[in-house]
Design a protein around this motif. Structure first.
Motif, PDB file in Angstrom:
ATOM      1  N   TYR A 102       0.861  -1.184   0.000  1.00  0.00           N
ATOM      2  CA  TYR A 102       0.000   0.000   0.000  1.00  0.00           C
ATOM      3  C   TYR A 102       0.895   1.231   0.000  1.00  0.00           C
ATOM      4  N   ASP A 103       0.543   2.240  -0.806  1.00  0.00           N
ATOM      5  CA  ASP A 103       1.232   3.535  -0.743  1.00  0.00           C
ATOM      6  C   ASP A 103       0.372   4.491   0.056  1.00  0.00           C
ATOM      7  N   ILE A 104       0.964   5.099   1.066  1.00  0.00           N
ATOM      8  CA  ILE A 104       0.230   6.083   1.854  1.00  0.00           C
ATOM      9  C   ILE A 104       0.981   7.400   1.786  1.00  0.00           C
ATOM     10  N   THR A 105       0.247   8.482   1.459  1.00  0.00           N
ATOM     11  CA  THR A 105       0.846   9.801   1.314  1.00  0.00           C
ATOM     12  C   THR A 105       0.183  10.763   2.285  1.00  0.00           C
ATOM     13  N   ASN A 106       0.991  11.599   2.883  1.00  0.00           N
ATOM     14  CA  ASN A 106       0.469  12.701   3.687  1.00  0.00           C
ATOM     15  C   ASN A 106       0.405  13.932   2.796  1.00  0.00           C
ATOM     16  N   ARG A 107      -0.774  14.398   2.452  1.00  0.00           N
ATOM     17  CA  ARG A 107      -0.951  15.511   1.525  1.00  0.00           C
ATOM     18  C   ARG A 107      -0.885  16.876   2.223  1.00  0.00           C
ATOM     19  N   SER A 108      -0.635  16.904   3.494  1.00  0.00           N
ATOM     20  CA  SER A 108      -0.691  18.194   4.194  1.00  0.00           C
ATOM     21  C   SER A 108       0.715  18.718   4.460  1.00  0.00           C
ATOM     22  N   ASP A 109       0.776  19.959   4.940  1.00  0.00           N
ATOM     23  CA  ASP A 109       2.054  20.618   5.210  1.00  0.00           C
ATOM     24  C   ASP A 109       2.517  20.382   6.636  1.00  0.00           C
ATOM     25  N   GLU A 111       3.158  17.606  10.117  1.00  0.00           N
ATOM     26  CA  GLU A 111       3.461  16.226  10.462  1.00  0.00           C
ATOM     27  C   GLU A 111       2.195  15.592  11.040  1.00  0.00           C
ATOM     28  N   VAL A 112       1.818  14.434  10.524  1.00  0.00           N
ATOM     29  CA  VAL A 112       0.571  13.830  11.000  1.00  0.00           C
ATOM     30  C   VAL A 112       0.801  12.362  11.358  1.00  0.00           C
ATOM     31  N   THR A 113      -0.069  11.859  12.199  1.00  0.00           N
ATOM     32  CA  THR A 113      -0.014  10.459  12.597  1.00  0.00           C
ATOM     33  C   THR A 113      -1.332   9.802  12.215  1.00  0.00           C
ATOM     34  N   GLY A 114      -1.245   8.635  11.639  1.00  0.00           N
ATOM     35  CA  GLY A 114      -2.460   7.954  11.191  1.00  0.00           C
ATOM     36  C   GLY A 114      -2.571   6.557  11.750  1.00  0.00           C
ATOM     37  N   GLN A 115      -3.778   6.068  11.771  1.00  0.00           N
ATOM     38  CA  GLN A 115      -4.033   4.701  12.216  1.00  0.00           C
ATOM     39  C   GLN A 115      -4.993   4.072  11.223  1.00  0.00           C
ATOM     40  N   ALA A 116      -4.576   2.955  10.629  1.00  0.00           N
ATOM     41  CA  ALA A 116      -5.445   2.278   9.671  1.00  0.00           C
ATOM     42  C   ALA A 116      -6.243   1.196  10.371  1.00  0.00           C
ATOM     43  N   ILE A 117      -7.520   1.055   9.979  1.00  0.00           N
ATOM     44  CA  ILE A 117      -8.404   0.030  10.543  1.00  0.00           C
ATOM     45  C   ILE A 117      -8.842  -0.870   9.396  1.00  0.00           C
ATOM     46  N   PRO A 118      -8.566  -2.184   9.470  1.00  0.00           N
ATOM     47  CA  PRO A 118      -8.967  -3.075   8.382  1.00  0.00           C
ATOM     48  C   PRO A 118     -10.424  -3.500   8.499  1.00  0.00           C
ATOM     49  N   ARG A 119     -10.991  -3.898   7.372  1.00  0.00           N
ATOM     50  CA  ARG A 119     -12.366  -4.367   7.351  1.00  0.00           C
ATOM     51  C   ARG A 119     -12.466  -5.391   6.227  1.00  0.00           C
ATOM     52  N   ARG A 141       3.707   7.602  11.649  1.00  0.00           N
ATOM     53  CA  ARG A 141       3.949   9.045  11.648  1.00  0.00           C
ATOM     54  C   ARG A 141       4.508   9.461  10.289  1.00  0.00           C
ATOM     55  N   PHE A 142       3.991  10.540   9.747  1.00  0.00           N
ATOM     56  CA  PHE A 142       4.395  11.004   8.418  1.00  0.00           C
ATOM     57  C   PHE A 142       4.887  12.441   8.481  1.00  0.00           C
ATOM     58  N   LYS A 143       5.998  12.724   7.746  1.00  0.00           N
ATOM     59  CA  LYS A 143       6.450  14.107   7.575  1.00  0.00           C
ATOM     60  C   LYS A 143       5.559  14.759   6.515  1.00  0.00           C
ATOM     61  N   PRO A 144       5.588  16.105   6.416  1.00  0.00           N
ATOM     62  CA  PRO A 144       4.771  16.770   5.397  1.00  0.00           C
ATOM     63  C   PRO A 144       5.065  16.213   4.007  1.00  0.00           C
ATOM     64  N   HIS A 145       4.059  15.871   3.271  1.00  0.00           N
ATOM     65  CA  HIS A 145       4.122  15.398   1.878  1.00  0.00           C
ATOM     66  C   HIS A 145       4.967  14.132   1.714  1.00  0.00           C
ATOM     67  N   GLU A 146       5.103  13.384   2.758  1.00  0.00           N
ATOM     68  CA  GLU A 146       5.877  12.150   2.660  1.00  0.00           C
ATOM     69  C   GLU A 146       5.005  11.018   2.109  1.00  0.00           C
ATOM     70  N   THR A 147       5.573  10.188   1.251  1.00  0.00           N
ATOM     71  CA  THR A 147       4.883   8.986   0.783  1.00  0.00           C
ATOM     72  C   THR A 147       5.692   7.778   1.226  1.00  0.00           C
ATOM     73  N   ARG A 148       5.005   6.809   1.808  1.00  0.00           N
ATOM     74  CA  ARG A 148       5.710   5.593   2.186  1.00  0.00           C
ATOM     75  C   ARG A 148       4.962   4.383   1.665  1.00  0.00           C
ATOM     76  N   THR A 172      -9.429   1.781   6.298  1.00  0.00           N
ATOM     77  CA  THR A 172      -9.805   3.177   6.489  1.00  0.00           C
ATOM     78  C   THR A 172      -8.730   3.803   7.361  1.00  0.00           C
ATOM     79  N   VAL A 173      -8.185   4.925   6.912  1.00  0.00           N
ATOM     80  CA  VAL A 173      -7.124   5.558   7.688  1.00  0.00           C
ATOM     81  C   VAL A 173      -7.695   6.749   8.443  1.00  0.00           C
ATOM     82  N   PHE A 174      -7.461   6.766   9.737  1.00  0.00           N
ATOM     83  CA  PHE A 174      -7.947   7.834  10.603  1.00  0.00           C
ATOM     84  C   PHE A 174      -6.774   8.680  11.064  1.00  0.00           C
ATOM     85  N   ASP A 175      -7.072   9.927  11.396  1.00  0.00           N
ATOM     86  CA  ASP A 175      -6.089  10.848  11.948  1.00  0.00           C
ATOM     87  C   ASP A 175      -5.953  10.608  13.442  1.00  0.00           C
TER      88      ASP A 175
END
Lengths: 181, 541
Positions: A102-109, A111-119, A141-148, A172-175
């Protein structure tokens, strides 16, 4: 019954009923652990059930069969994530180790942290998809505009009913608000 | 203790007057009247919101309101009608009639009674004012599901606070009802002899004490999720939004019966009176009411069939829900059996009672339909559900309240209401209620979702019909208001016994009911359903 005695009886009953009301307020909170215990004991919430490791000796596993796995992801409106399954769909066989990305990108300026919930769809397939590694196991944890790129490694239990021909795994990825990690 | 001044109350031989009579009211009749007027005002407010909803839905597309405001109307319409109109109306009626029906001098805790009423206007003000704050009123639906309710603006906080206040109010009111019924019955008025309305109020009061605190708890969790960093319903923090639904409906399903059982009680008084026969199967009626109360605690997840419950759980809740149809069926059977070969007359209270039985049964049948998990998955969140609960709440709870008001109006005021206007009010309501809500069954079966301001073109005709019906139904309620207001002033003086078949205790005292009734408890000899065989030793001021 004399007036004094009625008054005393009334007050006693008032106190008892008041205690019931306050206890029921607490009961709302007690429902949370209660639900968890009920689900564990009866095994009705399959997705969060802990796996039991068996010796394996003497149990005959059914033969492997082919299953279509679809991968999906969604983000609620207003959140900065972009989540994209690199593999959209794959033909697998039960009992086989699979790795998808999976590629996950932080589109904001920021630093954000996300938590994915599977279904899983169908929901009954959930207990047979055994994930060995997943980005949903922990907060990311993602830096601004980082894709991992994250791997998901899983195996489908051979004991899954053959009536399930295809499984959709959706994240579903939550903040996670700052300071709550 | 200051709260228990029942025994001192009769010392005031004259009525207090002016505003202090109402603000500092401790007389059960005054407080009952306050409750009833408050609930009627809330009924009109919630009705105006309903008409805004129906105006928007008259045609497809967006005409009058932005979707955000439409959502606020659907949410507040539900909250205002449930917590502002129906529940206080039943509490008010219990306040007015219970002491008269069981021979008590007043409610057990007269000052707490005052407090339970006067908490309601501030709560209502919070709900109404929330329309004016930034972001508007709560718009998550009356169920306030997370995660919608964990995201909205300050209007949601005001709603949560209003629910806390109304919860405290109804719990105090219920404690009062329970203690009054259990401790203050006149000698001879045994539990298994007392009127069904008293039984229904008693069981309802227990339900309220058991579940209103649970609602308070769950909205408190929403509040702490919103402001204090808890994660009860936040998936990212390990919480679960589905958990909200479980806790909410643990409150929500008993709440359905909180709004239905007192209606059953009223109907069980009105039908025997106008059939001039004792209530058929009184004992089975008591047990049916109790078992509905108990069963209501184990059916909550039938509101959640589409949340992905395992099949075993769906089956359990499906069968448990169907089981409730049995005691409810016993009640409907008993009412019809009471009318069977009775010398019936059809005054307004009786008309509303028969209308209740007919329409409530239709609502009950659509409820059984919805209890089938396989069907519910199709019908969940459609207008079929809207039709179902309006049949049991409008034609159920509201019609029973009209029946009660017409039935006891002569006893409360000493004047007769206008019978012709009353009958007109009934037929008008009966016709337009069905024009409004019956088409919603078809809309739901065809797949129209609820709580959305716009719809697909093929739903236009039925929606237009429903909107016309709603406006006519709404206007018709002004007939009731007009009838009450003019009859209060100029109604014919009521005879001591306006209904030939009425034989419960409240009809054995002077009309209008004296300000301080049963200052000394009477010695009564009672039969089933509170019918009085003989009475002596009552004293009133």
């Amino acid at each position: 019954m004399g007036a004094q005695r009625t008054q005393l009886a009334n007050q006693r009953m008032l106190a008892k009923l008041g205690v019931i009301a306050i206890a029921m307020f607490g009961f709302a909170y007690a429902l949370i652990p209660l639900y968890r215990v009920v689900c564990e004991v009866t095994g009705i919430n399959q997705v969060v059930k802990a796996d039991e490791v068996e010796s394996g000796a003497g149990t005959e596993l059914p033969p492997p069969f082919a299953v279509t796995m679809d991968f999906d992801a969604s983000v609620q409106a207003g959140l900065p994530w972009e989540v994209r399954p690199v593999t959209r769909t794959v033909q697998v066989r039960t009992g086989e180790f699979i790795r998808v990305d999976y590629d996950i990108t932080n589109r904001s300026d920021r630093e954000v942290t996300g938590q994915a919930i599977p279904r899983y769809l169908p929901g009954a397939a959930g207990e047979y998809v055994k994930k060995l590694d997943c980005f949903c196991f922990r907060q990311q944890r993602f830096k601004p505009h980082e894709t991992r790129r994250f791997p998901v490694v899983f195996v489908i239990d051979r004991r899954m009913p053959a009536s399930i021909a295809s499984i959709t795994l959706s994240y579903t990825v939550f903040d996670v608000p700052a300071g709550r990690t | 203790m200051a709260m228990t001044d029942v025994q001192q109350a009769p010392a005031h031989h004259h009525k207090p007057s002016g505003w202090s009579r109402w603000l500092m009211a401790t007389n059960h009749k005054d407080i009952g009247s306050l409750y009833l007027w408050f609930s009627f005002i809330m009924f009109l407010s919630g009705g105006v919101m309903a008409l805004c909803i129906r105006a928007e839905l008259f045609r497809p597309g967006l005409q009058f309101f932005a979707p955000e405001l439409f959502n606020q109307f659907t949410t507040l319409h539900g909250l205002v009608m449930v917590f502002g109109a129906i529940m206080p109306a039943f509490t008010g009626l219990a306040n007015w009639m219970l002491p008269l029906m069981i021979g008590a001098p007043d409610m057990a805790f007269a000052r707490m009674n005052n407090w339970s009423f006067w908490l309601l206007p501030p709560a209502a003000a919070l709900l109404m004012l929330s329309f004016l704050v930034p972001g508007g009123a709560a718009a998550a639906g009356w169920t306030l599901y997370a995660p919608l309710s964990t995201q909205m603006g300050i209007g949601m906080d005001m709603t949560i606070f209003a629910i806390h206040i109304m919860g405290v109010s109804s719990v105090m009111g219920s404690i009062n009802i329970i203690v009054t019924i259990l401790n203050l019955r006149a000698p001879g008025m045994d539990l298994m002899k007392m009127p069904m309305f008293a039984w229904a109020s008693l069981i309802t009061a227990f339900l309220i004490i058991a579940v209103m605190p649970v609602l308070a708890g769950v909205v408190t969790m929403v509040l702490t999720d919103r402001h204090f960093g808890t994660h009860f319903f936040n998936a990212a923090g390990g919480g679960d939004p589905i958990l909200y639904q479980h806790i909410f409906w643990f409150f929500g399903h008993p709440e359905v019966y909180i709004m239905a059982l007192p209606a059953f009680g009223i109907i069980s008084q009105v039908i025997p009176t106008f059939s001039r026969k004792p209530l058929f199967g009184y004992t089975s009626m008591v047990y049916a009411t109790s078992s509905i109360g108990v069963l209501s605690f184990i059916v909550w997840a039938h509101h959640m069939f589409v949340t992905g419950l395992p099949a075993t759980v769906q089956l359990f809740f499906m069968y448990a829900t169907m089981l409730i149809a049995v005691p409810t069926g016993v009640k409907v059977f008993n009412w019809i059996a009471t009318m069977w070969e009775g010398a019936m007359t059809f005054e307004t209270p009786m008309l509303f009672a028969i209308g209740f039985i007919l329409l409530f049964t239709i609502g009950g049948l659509s409820g059984v339909t919805l209890s089938v998990a396989a069907l519910d998955i199709q019908l969940h969140g459609t207008y079929y559900v809207v039709a179902h609960f309006h049949y049991v709440l409008v034609a159920g709870a509201l019609f029973s309240l009209f029946s009660a008001m017409y039935y006891w109006f002569p006893k409360m005021t000493g004047r007769m209401y206008n019978e012709r206007l009353g009958k007109f009010h009934f037929w008008w309501s009966m016709v337009w209620f069905n024009v409004t809500f019956f088409p919603m069954h078809f809309l739901g079966l065809a797949g129209m979702p609820r709580r959305i301001p716009d719809y697909a073109l093929q739903f236009t005709e039925f929606n237009s019909i429903a909107s016309v019906g709603a406006f006519c139904f709404g206007l018709g309620q002004l007939i009731f208001l007009y009838n009450i207001l003019t009859s209060l002033k100029n109604g014919k003086p009521a005879p001591a016994l306006p209904w030939e078949g009425a034989d419960t205790l409240e009809w054995k005292i002077p009309t209008p009911a004296p300000y301080h009734s049963f200052v000394e408890a009477p010695q009564v000899e009672a039969d089933h359903n509170g019918s009085i065989v003989s009475m002596h030793g009552d004293k009133h001021h």
